[in-house]
Design a protein around this motif. Sequence first.
Motif, short mmCIF file in Angstrom:
data_model
loop_
_atom_site.label_atom_id
_atom_site.label_comp_id
_atom_site.label_asym_id
_atom_site.label_seq_id
_atom_site.Cartn_x
_atom_site.Cartn_y
_atom_site.Cartn_z
N VAL A 63 0.77 -1.21 0.01
CA VAL A 63 0.04 -0.08 -0.01
C VAL A 63 1.09 1.37 -0.02
O VAL A 63 0.79 2.30 -0.75
CB VAL A 63 -0.80 0.00 1.07
CG1 VAL A 63 -1.70 1.25 1.08
CG2 VAL A 63 -1.94 -1.22 1.03
N CYS A 64 1.78 1.15 1.19
CA CYS A 64 2.69 2.44 0.98
C CYS A 64 3.96 2.12 0.81
O CYS A 64 5.18 2.32 1.58
CB CYS A 64 2.71 3.07 2.37
SG CYS A 64 3.36 1.98 3.67
N HIS A 68 8.61 3.49 2.05
CA HIS A 68 10.02 2.71 2.82
C HIS A 68 11.12 2.78 1.78
O HIS A 68 12.32 2.90 2.44
CB HIS A 68 9.49 1.19 2.84
CG HIS A 68 8.27 1.04 3.83
ND1 HIS A 68 8.40 1.29 5.14
CD2 HIS A 68 7.04 0.77 3.78
CE1 HIS A 68 7.30 1.29 5.75
NE2 HIS A 68 6.29 0.81 4.99
N VAL A 493 7.28 2.38 12.24
CA VAL A 493 6.31 2.97 11.07
C VAL A 493 5.23 3.49 11.60
O VAL A 493 4.88 3.59 12.70
CB VAL A 493 5.89 1.45 10.45
CG1 VAL A 493 4.92 1.81 9.31
CG2 VAL A 493 7.28 0.76 10.02
N CYS A 542 2.72 -2.89 7.34
CA CYS A 542 3.79 -1.97 7.73
C CYS A 542 4.29 -1.93 9.23
O CYS A 542 5.13 -1.93 9.63
CB CYS A 542 3.30 -0.56 7.42
SG CYS A 542 3.67 -0.18 5.84
NI1 NFE Z 1 1.60 -0.07 4.80
FE1 NFE Z 1 2.72 2.82 5.75
C1 NFE Z 1 2.13 4.50 5.60
C2 NFE Z 1 4.37 3.50 6.26
S1 NFE Z 1 2.24 2.36 7.74
S2 NFE Z 1 0.84 1.85 4.89
O1 NFE Z 1 1.68 5.69 5.11
O2 NFE Z 1 5.25 3.63 6.43
O3 NFE Z 1 1.60 3.29 8.76
#
Ligand code: NFE
Length: 560
Positions: A63-64, A68, A493, A542
């Motif tokens: 998703v995000c 990362h 995170v 995450c």
């Molecule tokens: Ni997997 Fe993320 C975001 C990160 S987690 S969605 O935005 O880093 O909180």
Amino acid sequence: MSKRITIDPITRIEGHLRIDVEVNGGQVSKAWSSAQMWRGIETILKGRDPQDAWSYVQRFCGVCTTVHAISSIRAVEHALNVEVPLNAQYIRNIMIAQHSVQDHIVHFYHLSALDWVDIVSALKADPKKAAAIAQSLSDWPGNSEKEFKAVQDKLKAFVEGGQLGIFASGYWGHPAMKLPPEVNLIAVAHYLKALDYQRKAAQAVAVLGGKNPHIQNLVVGGVATAINMENLATLNMERIAYLRQLMTETRDFVQKVYYPDLIAIASFYKDWFKYGAGVTNYLAVPEFAEDTKNTKFALAGGMIYNGDLATFKPITTHQDQALIQGITEGVAHAWYEGAQSLHPWEGETKPEYTDFQENGKYSWCKSPRFNGKAMQVGPPAQVMAAYATGNPKVKKLVDDAAAKLGIGLKDIHSTMGRLFARGVRAHVMADLSLDYLDKLVANIGKGDTTYANPTEIPSGEYKGVGFHEAPRGTLSHWIVIEGKKIKNYQAVVPSTWNASPRDEHGQPGPYEACLVGNPVAQPEKPLEVLRTIHSFDPCIACAVHTVDPEGKEITKVKVL
Ligand code: NFE
Ligand code: MG
């Protein structure tokens, strides 16, 4: 009499989250947030080449993804003191901003709107009235009676055929649903449109990143997006024109559809600006680097304590030592060995599973704290930091909406406040995407075509941290390099901050604290709990970065 409700899993989120609440007199009195998966990527990284880390860590999440990569590459650059050319910063900024636009569109319509929008009620709407309401909110060309009628007919065919598909099993007709049929119809129509526009934002990321999810164009010291305006290199005039078209379309969708819908829906749910405050200490880091050293940023970060903007302490650089030294992660109630809190550079990830013990260990999520305090991260923190530092656009959006809705800044500390802050953030990100494209073109126009400072990993020991303000809040990746290899790697995170279980002092994490006081009208249909949890847009992939060691799939919704 108190009732215990276990929702497991919470759906319309990424990953497996279990929420337990105790309900007394129609209100939540206690809550537990339990991440039900563990992935162990931090452990997999040990012994690898620091130059490859960004590509591995993107697999924390589908998703995000971009975020990362950015944090990881910044961690290595920070450790080795590497500067990033301006073109590379601008290209990263465009990807960061468009990723946020995509993420927030999906959160608002596909992951949270159905907590507020009653799909079946839209069948009772008058499409003509719906069009009049939508046209009074914005001049979006798609808001025609014909369009709303077509969506209603489609929905009718689904309902009559008993095939609600993506809309099945919702809490339709729940007493906490308050929107008139026409507003429900507008929201359903835009839910479907939003599927197209989130894709356009993902395409914009892919134009620069090579693919989406999981961009391919980073290198330590810059980007691998070759710039050559005359030839068919990765970035040329045709690609820039295509990016501009995509990002203009996503901007218009955010500003003329998403944001007006948000304000309209919020106006029917003003009581939800009173629920869900919980932890009102906030943390955001500066974002959108505008120099080569990550010391100058477009949006400020900062800390706020007890929901009081007067306590605001700005963070202006990613080299802020108070920030770097103040972060710890605890495991007193998490399924890891021991009960200690450690700084991420000394951080350990040694799994020890005990099953759910409400007074013992009950989650795969660790408990991040700043100087021992639980902090809420996410769009409210970033929006308040921008407001406190006088960002004119954020100030205007917040003040205008507050006047329209009859709310104050303090109402951001709430379930609806989190949805509101995300909308403000999306609005800003949509503009920033185009601003950075202009800055990139202007900089290339000056004759600067540098896009990376090639870097070798030296031998010796180095420590670095990469901060990034991701869609769900403050993200940090912590790396220790020794003998050209990764000695330790920890990611703290946004969803780890927010989904954190109690710490060694018994302080609950933000999800847990925010649920206390929430109304629950029908314990067998805990819609209100979903509203508050979804307002954070949880991402457990995450937050915990392995599936349960037995690979157990838990799909029950228990109401005890
Ligand atoms: Ni997997 Fe993320 C975001 C990160 S987690 S969605 O935005 O880093 O909180
Ligand atoms: Mg971690």
